[in-house]
Write a protein that holds these residues in place. Structure first.
Motif, mmCIF file in Angstrom:
data_model
loop_
_atom_site.group_PDB
_atom_site.id
_atom_site.type_symbol
_atom_site.label_atom_id
_atom_site.label_comp_id
_atom_site.label_asym_id
_atom_site.label_seq_id
_atom_site.Cartn_x
_atom_site.Cartn_y
_atom_site.Cartn_z
ATOM 1 N N MET A 92 0.820 -1.203 0.000
ATOM 2 C CA MET A 92 0.000 0.000 0.000
ATOM 3 C C MET A 92 0.860 1.262 0.000
ATOM 4 O O MET A 92 0.536 2.260 -0.646
ATOM 5 N N ALA A 93 1.954 1.196 0.733
ATOM 6 C CA ALA A 93 2.880 2.334 0.731
ATOM 7 C C ALA A 93 3.437 2.551 -0.665
ATOM 8 O O ALA A 93 3.581 3.690 -1.144
ATOM 9 N N GLU A 94 3.737 1.446 -1.344
ATOM 10 C CA GLU A 94 4.259 1.546 -2.715
ATOM 11 C C GLU A 94 3.192 2.087 -3.663
ATOM 12 O O GLU A 94 3.490 2.886 -4.564
ATOM 13 N N VAL A 95 1.928 1.648 -3.441
ATOM 14 C CA VAL A 95 0.822 2.145 -4.268
ATOM 15 C C VAL A 95 0.651 3.650 -4.100
ATOM 16 O O VAL A 95 0.437 4.383 -5.071
ATOM 17 N N GLU A 96 0.755 4.138 -2.865
ATOM 18 C CA GLU A 96 0.616 5.566 -2.609
ATOM 19 C C GLU A 96 1.704 6.364 -3.312
ATOM 20 O O GLU A 96 1.458 7.445 -3.855
ATOM 21 N N VAL A 97 2.929 5.804 -3.292
ATOM 22 C CA VAL A 97 4.034 6.475 -3.990
ATOM 23 C C VAL A 97 3.746 6.537 -5.482
ATOM 24 O O VAL A 97 3.929 7.582 -6.130
ATOM 25 N N LEU A 98 3.270 5.418 -6.035
ATOM 26 C CA LEU A 98 2.960 5.379 -7.471
ATOM 27 C C LEU A 98 1.821 6.330 -7.823
ATOM 28 O O LEU A 98 1.859 7.018 -8.845
ATOM 29 N N LYS A 99 0.783 6.386 -6.957
ATOM 30 C CA LYS A 99 -0.333 7.299 -7.203
ATOM 31 C C LYS A 99 0.137 8.745 -7.189
ATOM 32 O O LYS A 99 -0.291 9.564 -8.017
ATOM 33 N N SER A 100 1.029 9.057 -6.247
ATOM 34 C CA SER A 100 1.560 10.420 -6.167
ATOM 35 C C SER A 100 2.335 10.779 -7.427
ATOM 36 O O SER A 100 2.198 11.876 -7.972
ATOM 37 N N LYS A 101 3.147 9.818 -7.897
ATOM 38 C CA LYS A 101 3.919 10.056 -9.122
ATOM 39 C C LYS A 101 2.994 10.214 -10.327
ATOM 40 O O LYS A 101 3.215 11.072 -11.185
ATOM 41 N N ASN A 102 1.960 9.364 -10.368
ATOM 42 C CA ASN A 102 1.015 9.447 -11.484
ATOM 43 C C ASN A 102 0.265 10.779 -11.490
ATOM 44 O O ASN A 102 0.020 11.368 -12.553
ATOM 45 N N GLU A 103 -0.111 11.232 -10.289
ATOM 46 C CA GLU A 103 -0.799 12.520 -10.200
ATOM 47 C C GLU A 103 0.100 13.651 -10.685
ATOM 48 O O GLU A 103 -0.351 14.564 -11.382
ATOM 49 N N LYS A 104 1.381 13.573 -10.299
ATOM 50 C CA LYS A 104 2.331 14.606 -10.754
ATOM 51 C C LYS A 104 2.516 14.544 -12.259
ATOM 52 O O LYS A 104 2.544 15.571 -12.954
#
Length: 294
Positions: free
Chosen positions: A119-131
């Motif tokens: 989940m921590a990795e998913v949050e990082v990926l979501k943040s990158k995708n949003e950026k």
């Protein structure tokens, strides 16, 4: 004496029965206590099993939600979700004793920790995708603005080119035609009678234009009589899909200054009526006039 012996035996029997009774009561109490303890253990074990199943179900739900995000680690999430589902099925059919519950509880904790890491990795990926999405949107806006600006520039350049092209065109003014009788001496006498006419004189002016291209300019002059006949050379020239029949051409050396042009069209048997004179720059009509012979 015999009565004493009988009393003694009776007392002994009573004592033995009392001891047996007390022993039975103690045994019954112990059995009852053990049964209650076992019932409590079974109840507690069943409750713990339900708690573990509940935790595993919630863990599976969390995995399903994370998989729906469709990130680059979806395959890993699906694999972990399958492990949870398998553990749920195993726990449902297990005996539910303390040892097996500890095993399932330990496996649950391991899967839960793995879930937290993913989940921590998913949050990082979501943040990158949003950026990346924000950056992409910004880039699209910039590109759209640039495209619109370029379209404006292209439009302005086209308008400017049209303006320049229009400004470079030469203006033909003062188109006039006169009929003359030519004597044997060469003297020319102006007339308006068709029977006396030997020659037509066509005059026009090319106006000054500082931005026009200098050099030789050729104009096609068309004279049409009252019977709709083209006089003179009656030559035909094509310009793309159009053609033009003309009476004569007039080639002038143009140097961006006003030029007076005078041409003569000899003939005979001029018909009475109205004549039309047209001047063409290639296939474009740039001046026209008319006159009448009686």
């Amino acid at each position: 004496m015999e009565n004493q012996n009988s009393n003694s035996k009776l007392k002994s029997i009573i004592i033995i029965l009392s001891v047996l009774l007390v022993g039975s009561l103690i045994y019954i109490f112990k059995l009852t206590s053990d049964a209650k303890t076992l019932q409590n253990v079974v109840t507690v074990t069943k409750s713990e099993k339900e708690d573990v199943l509940k935790d595993l179900s919630e863990l599976k739900t969390s995995y399903d939600a994370a998989i729906a995000e469709n990130t680059s680690i979806s395959d890993e999430l699906i694999a972990e979700r399958d492990k949870v589902e398998k553990l749920i099925q195993e726990l449902k059919v297990s005996k539910g004793d303390n040892a097996s519950l500890r095993k399932y509880r330990d496996q649950y904790k391991a899967l839960e920790q793995r879930m937290k890491n993913l989940m921590a990795e998913v949050e990082v990926l979501k943040s990158k995708n949003e950026k990346l999405t924000t950056d992409l949107d910004s880039t699209k806006v910039i590109l759209e603005d640039s495209k619109n600006y370029n379209q404006v520039l292209v439009g302005q350049n086209e308008e400017l080119a049209k303006t320049v092209e229009k400004g470079q065109k030469l203006s033909i003014t003062n188109l006039k035609t006169a009929a003359y009788k030519v004597r044997s001496s060469g003297k020319q006498i102006e007339t308006d009678k068709a029977s006396r006419t030997d020659m037509l004189q066509i005059k026009f002016t090319i106006a000054e234009n500082k931005i026009a291209k200098s050099g030789d300019k050729t104009y096609y002059v068309q004279v049409i009589d009252a019977k709709n006949n083209v006089l003179g050379d009656k030559a035909t020239i094509s310009f793309g899909e159009t053609s033009l029949t003309y009476s004569f051409t007039s080639t002038v050396k143009y140097e961006n200054k006003t030029v007076e042009v005078s041409e003569q069209l000899p003939g005979k048997d001029f018909a009475k009526g109205t004549y039309f004179v047209n001047v063409f720059d290639k296939n474009e009509l740039v001046s026209k006039s008319s006159f009448t012979l009686r």
